[in-house]
Design a protein around this motif. Structure first.
Motif, PDB file in Angstrom:
ATOM      1  N   ARG B 150       0.819  -1.281  -0.030  1.00 35.08           N
ATOM      2  CA  ARG B 150       0.005   0.165  -0.181  1.00 35.08           C
ATOM      3  C   ARG B 150       0.994   1.367   0.045  1.00 35.08           C
ATOM      4  N   THR B 229      -3.523  10.404   8.560  1.00 33.88           N
ATOM      5  CA  THR B 229      -5.228  10.290   8.309  1.00 33.88           C
ATOM      6  C   THR B 229      -5.310  11.386   7.482  1.00 33.88           C
ATOM      7  N   PRO B 230      -6.435  11.472   6.501  1.00 39.29           N
ATOM      8  CA  PRO B 230      -7.287  10.123   6.184  1.00 39.29           C
ATOM      9  C   PRO B 230      -6.552   9.363   5.180  1.00 39.29           C
ATOM     10  N   GLU B 239      -6.854  -2.580  10.226  1.00 36.91           N
ATOM     11  CA  GLU B 239      -6.967  -3.752   9.180  1.00 36.91           C
ATOM     12  C   GLU B 239      -5.511  -4.310   9.361  1.00 36.91           C
ATOM     13  N   PRO B 323     -12.069   9.823   9.621  1.00 39.87           N
ATOM     14  CA  PRO B 323     -11.862   8.168   9.353  1.00 39.87           C
ATOM     15  C   PRO B 323     -10.850   8.211   8.195  1.00 39.87           C
ATOM     16  N   ARG B 324     -10.617   7.094   8.026  1.00 42.02           N
ATOM     17  CA  ARG B 324      -9.553   6.561   6.855  1.00 42.02           C
ATOM     18  C   ARG B 324     -10.518   6.137   5.550  1.00 42.02           C
ATOM     19  N   VAL B 325      -9.705   6.671   4.599  1.00 39.61           N
ATOM     20  CA  VAL B 325     -10.321   6.106   3.367  1.00 39.61           C
ATOM     21  C   VAL B 325      -9.860   4.753   2.962  1.00 39.61           C
ATOM     22  N   ARG B 326     -10.567   4.135   1.818  1.00 43.52           N
ATOM     23  CA  ARG B 326     -10.272   2.923   1.446  1.00 43.52           C
ATOM     24  C   ARG B 326      -9.226   2.873   0.306  1.00 43.52           C
ATOM     25  N   VAL B 327      -8.569   1.572   0.085  1.00 42.90           N
ATOM     26  CA  VAL B 327      -7.439   1.807  -0.870  1.00 42.90           C
ATOM     27  C   VAL B 327      -7.765   2.243  -2.235  1.00 42.90           C
ATOM     28  N   GLN B 329     -10.479   4.019  -2.974  1.00 42.90           N
ATOM     29  CA  GLN B 329     -10.841   5.508  -2.836  1.00 42.90           C
ATOM     30  C   GLN B 329      -9.753   6.386  -2.936  1.00 42.90           C
TER      31      GLN B 329
END
Lengths: 371, 355
Positions: B150, B229-230, B239, B323-327, B329
């Motif tokens: 990532r 973050t985010p 995760e 919050p955290r974004v997704r991969v 996104q």
């Protein structure tokens, strides 16, 4: 020529920050894509059901605390109702009112943990502590009442372990007043946050028929748009006296039954619990909470199944008595266990991050799954 | 600074060493306070007190933590590639620290006043990716590997909008030297590049909105580059446990930590230098009006640190709010939004500067 690839098997847990306890997930991954999930449980197995066979009826109550340890009061209530039904005990009004208030406070406490840790799963840390701040107030109320903060052993067969203290009513009223702004705060900070919605809307959609087929109950079922709440559909205790709504998922920001809907239903349920408490708190009749507590509990031969709407879903107790001091068999229907069963089907084809989001939205407690 | 030291000490090597270690002292001190600040900022945002026991309001908590980390056993996992595993934290810190060489802290101090400062900084920051990738690969841990994968995807992608934003700045200012860019923004805050810089007339007013956009693009991408973050997916706690540094303990872990905080300041320092007037005071110098010459560099250093720390504070603020974004996104934000906007912005700014 296509390269030969194989799935990566990732062992998530039992020591993982977001498996909500000692759940182990065997995840097959294709890159970041989830191909298969297999939950492996049993790390917290304590032989609850077998233990019950060697314990007298009121000795079991503290063990029920440890089922869903975030909702001990509700567990107590469900089990105790079963024994009372078996023995034909009618508890005084005062006891019923206090039980309902306690159960609803417990529901709020349980939901604050569920919502807070859900934010944590998505990566938002602050709402978690905001909600825990208010959970603390509920624990203070419980502590003032029965001295314990997590495992209460409060609701006894035929009554309660202690009467409520004088400061109980003002404390609850103060809590109600202080908790409503917190709901608003969390809504602003988390529920309608763009990133949060992006992460949870349309993720892990649970269609109503699948939910019913799997036997999902509680907020996870209502998230799929099914109006099923035992407090209304099969009223127990004195829930039929109170006015409250059953919030269901409406697909407000995505599809009906997605993770956000399950989250949102819990958010709305806290408000409904506040309403029930508000109606009950001023009407607690006088009386003695130990009036009906039997000296020696000896249930007559027979069996009984009771169920109650726990914060996580439908908690059922099947109690089989052979007329001796101990139950012959106690079987628990734990909502978390049943709700977890759908995880594999829900999370196929999503990303690892979504798997965490879906697991969090089901709101499981391992103490109840493994028993 | 280096010339000054050479003259003062009469020895080139000693002068080199001193000039090179000044940023190190700064970085260590900064990290010491930034870690505490992060804990305090998060605590006060969350109705907590944060560290309170070690010293007044926990002021030396970080020192205590460092002592603890020093005493920890240095564990290298059995299946790990030892050489790479040991190299990774060093490489990560090196990449960050090397960037400090070209950052002008004050009018008289810049580690190396190279003419291609900003180009050099962009280049050496790339080393960080290599370090993190090594860490993930060498750990022989699936979580670490995912974290590293990532990281690589994220940092490499986000370097593009960062580079385009920097390119925009290079285009309007006409220089690659950070020192020169800083000096263009002297005197008052309306000379900052975010407010159109030293340009005059209509050009300045046309530039302002696009400069603000450039700044935002740079700032957002820099957040991703330092894994905050985010965009903290490489170490997404919920995760991947800890991502690439899951297997690290003791001082090696501390090095990653050090690198992260140093990197936070480095990207903020670049933002300050490019957009917010560098080390120059927004309101004029006390030293000039009082006639005390030596006060000016001190003031400059103060303003530089102040502005940099303010941006670091915003990074912390965002971390404890979002919050955290997704991969996927994350990639969408970069490739579908930031890069096209940055390119269009570059073209528009180019046209304006031609006026």
């Amino acid at each position: 020529m296509a390269l030969k690839t194989e799935e990566l098997v990732l062992n998530m847990g039992p020591q993982h920050p977001s498996t909500h306890g000692v759940l182990r997930l065997l995840v097959e991954l294709d890159g970041e894509l989830v191909v298969n999930v297999k939950p492996i449980i049993g790390y917290l197995h304590r032989c609850f059901e077998k233990h019950c066979e060697a314990l007298s009826y009121n000795q079991i109550v503290p063990y029920t605390d440890r089922l869903d340890y975030l909702a001990s009061m509700s567990n107590n209530l469900s089990y105790v109702m079963g024994v009372e039904k078996l023995m034909g005990i009618q508890v005084p009004e005062r006891v019923e009112y206090i039980r309902v208030i306690m159960a609803e406070l417990q529901r709020i406490a349980s939901h604050t943990v569920a919502l807070g840790t859900y934010g944590l799963d998505i990566g938002a840390f602050t709402p978690f502590l905001f909600l825990f701040r208010d959970r603390e107030k509920i624990l203070d109320i419980f502590e003032a009442t029965c001295g314990a903060r997590l495992l209460y052993n409060y609701i006894w067969v035929g009554g309660l372990s202690h009467d409520i203290p004088d400061e109980f009513v003002p404390m609850v009223k103060k809590f109600i007043k202080e908790f409503r702004p917190t709901i608003e705060e969390v809504n602003e900070l988390l529920s309608f946050n763009k990133i949060f919605i992006e992460r949870t809307a349309n993720i892990g959609v649970l269609p109503p028929d699948t939910a019913i087929n799997y036997g999902i109950t509680g907020p996870s079922l209502r998230g799929s748009g099914i109006k099923w709440d035992l407090r209304k559909n099969d009223p127990y205790s004195i829930y039929d006296r109170f006015e409250f709504d059953i919030p269901v998922g409406e697909g407000k920001v995505g599809t009906v039954g997605d993770s956000w809907d399950r989250y949102w239903v819990r958010m709305l349920e806290m408000e409904q619990s506040l309403r029930i408490i508000e109606q009950a708190i001023d009407n607690i009749p006088d009386g003695d909470v130990h009036e009906m507590v039997p000296k020696r509990i000896k249930a007559p031969k027979g069996n009984v199944y009771v169920r109650a709407e726990n914060p996580k879903g439908e908690l059922g107790f099947f109690i089989l008595s052979d007329g001796k001091n101990n139950p012959f068999r106690v079987k628990v229907r734990p909502p978390s266990f049943v709700n977890l069963s759908v995880l594999g089907e829900l999370s196929k084809g999503y990303l690892v991050a979504d798997l965490i989001a879906i697991l969090g939205s089901l709101d499981i407690v391992l103490g109840e799954i493994d028993r | 600074m280096y010339d000054l030291l050479t003259n003062l000490l009469g020895n080139q090597i000693v002068a080199y060493v001193i000039a090179a270690s000044l940023p190190l002292i700064f970085v260590l001190t900064f990290v010491l306070f930034a870690v505490l600040a992060e804990r305090k900022v998060s605590a006060h945002m969350q109705d907590r007190l944060g560290p309170m026991r070690v010293g007044w309001h926990g002021i030396i908590q970080t020192l205590a933590d460092m002592l603890k980390l020093l005493q920890k056993e240095d564990i290298v996992p059995e299946g790990a590639d030892k050489t790479l595993f040991n190299l990774a934290p060093l490489l990560t810190f090196l990449g960050t620290y090397a960037a400090f060489a070209a950052i002008p802290f004050a009018g008289i101090y810049v580690g190396s006043s190279t003419a291609i400062g900003i180009y050099y900084v962009t280049a050496v920051s790339g080393l960080v990716v290599a370090g993190l990738l090594l860490a993930g690969w060498a750990s022989d841990n699936k979580y670490s590997l995912y974290g590293a994968m990532r990281t690589a995807a994220q940092i490499v992608s986000y370097e593009i909008p960062t580079a385009i934003a920097i390119l925009t700045m290079v285009m309007v200012s006409g220089t690659l030297s950070l020192m020169k860019i800083s000096d263009m923004q002297t005197a008052h805050f309306w000379n900052w590049w975010i407010l159109g810089g030293p340009e005059t007339g209509i050009v300045k007013f046309l530039l302002i909105p696009f400069m603000i956009i450039t700044f935002l693009i740079y700032y957002i991408s820099s957040l991703a580059e330092v894994n905050r973050t985010p965009f903290d997916l490489p170490e997404a706690e919920s995760e991947l446990v800890s991502g690439y540094h899951t297997e690290y303990s003791g001082m090696k872990f501390a090095f990653f930590f050090l690198a992260e905080y140093a990197n936070m300041f480095a990207v903020s320092a670049i933002a300050v230098t490019l957009f917010l007037g560098g080390f120059h005071s927004p309101i004029g110098y006390l030293g000039h009006s009082l006639g005390i010459d030596w006060l000016v560099p001190v003031e400059q250093f103060f303003w530089f640190t102040f502005k940099g720390t303010a941006l670091v504070f915003v990074q912390m603020w965002l971390r404890w709010t979002l919050p955290r974004v997704r991969v996927d996104q994350l990639m969408v934000i970069c490739w579908k939004y930031l890069i096209p906007y940055a390119v269009v912005n570059l073209i528009i700014v180019g046209i304006i500067t031609l006026l």
